[in-house]
Design an enzyme around this catalytic site. Structure first.
Site, PDB file in Angstrom:
ATOM      1  CG  ASP A  10      -1.609   1.271   1.503  1.00 42.71           C
ATOM      2  OD1 ASP A  10      -2.370   1.707   0.633  1.00 42.71           O
ATOM      3  OD2 ASP A  10      -1.408   1.863   2.580  1.00 42.71           O
ATOM      4  CG  ASP A  12      -2.111   7.423   0.261  1.00 44.82           C
ATOM      5  OD1 ASP A  12      -1.316   8.358   0.112  1.00 44.82           O
ATOM      6  OD2 ASP A  12      -2.920   7.075  -0.617  1.00 44.82           O
TER       7      ASP A  12
END
Length: 216
Positions: A10, A12
């Site tokens: 991922d 963020d």
């Protein structure tokens, strides 16, 4: 030590500290407009898509036009603060580079749209390590649905069960787990819920720990 065939990150809150910047921009935008957003809602925003977050705020405030102005103001503040204050999460560069140098395909699966995500990855020197990227505007359903991780595995040509996923949020971890990936969580803001904690392969203090778990 695990031996995944690929590792999917991922972005963020996992590789870059956008969640810290996002939280600050939400608090400032809400204060500017005289709106009180409870901490529980701000925590729910972590790993949440914009449409889902907007629905939550509309249910709280009840004024669609006011919510639209709030989201517009927050977006402007966030972009300014991101350009000025954004940093990588501790160990992010070292973990991605180590896995790449060890010969593992490294991929990115981010809910952020490509036009915003890739300049950030270039800015921090991470884009060079990714063999493949999937962005939020390229899948139908957002996290916690598994779509983005299933698409990442498809593009990698690897079974989801053979991939490790690295997330910071509960919604993101649930998406990776639902896809069948071996999931590690590195919380930045929201602590894992009991169900996520028990299902994850590990809850890490920082990304410095990850290479040893995957490649020794």
């Amino acid at each position: 030590m695990l031996s995944p065939q690929a590792v999917v990150f991922d972005m963020d809150g996992t590789l870059v500290d956008t969640e810290r910047v996002s939280q600050a921009s939400w608090r400032r935008a809400a204060a500017d407009m005289g709106i009180v957003l409870p901490d529980s809602m701000l925590n729910d925003f972590v790993g949440c898509s914009i449409p889902n977050a907007r629905t939550m705020v509309i249910e709280l405030v009840g004024d669609v036009q006011l919510v639209d102005r709030l989201f517009s103001h927050q977006a402007e503040l966030f972009l300014t603060m991101r350009d000025e204050d954004l940093e990588m999460r501790p160990g992010a560069f070292e973990a991605v580079r180590s896995l790449h140098d060890a010969g593992l395909p490294v991929a990115l699966a981010t809910s952020t749209e490509r036009e915003y995500a890739m300049p950030l990855m270039e800015r921090f020197g991470l884009a060079q390590f990714f063999s493949m990227t999937v962005c939020g505007d390229e899948v139908e359903r957002s996290k916690p649905e598994p779509d983005i991780y299933l698409e990442a595995a498809r593009r990698l040509g690897t079974r989801p069960e053979a991939c490790a996923a690295v997330e910071d949020s509960v919604n993101g971890a649930r998406a990776a787990l639902a896809a069948g990936m071996v999931t590690f969580m590195v919380p930045e803001w929201a602590e894992p819920t009991p169900d996520v904690r028990s299902a994850c392969a590990g809850i890490l203090q920082s990304l410095h720990e990850l290479p040893a778990l995957l490649i020794g």
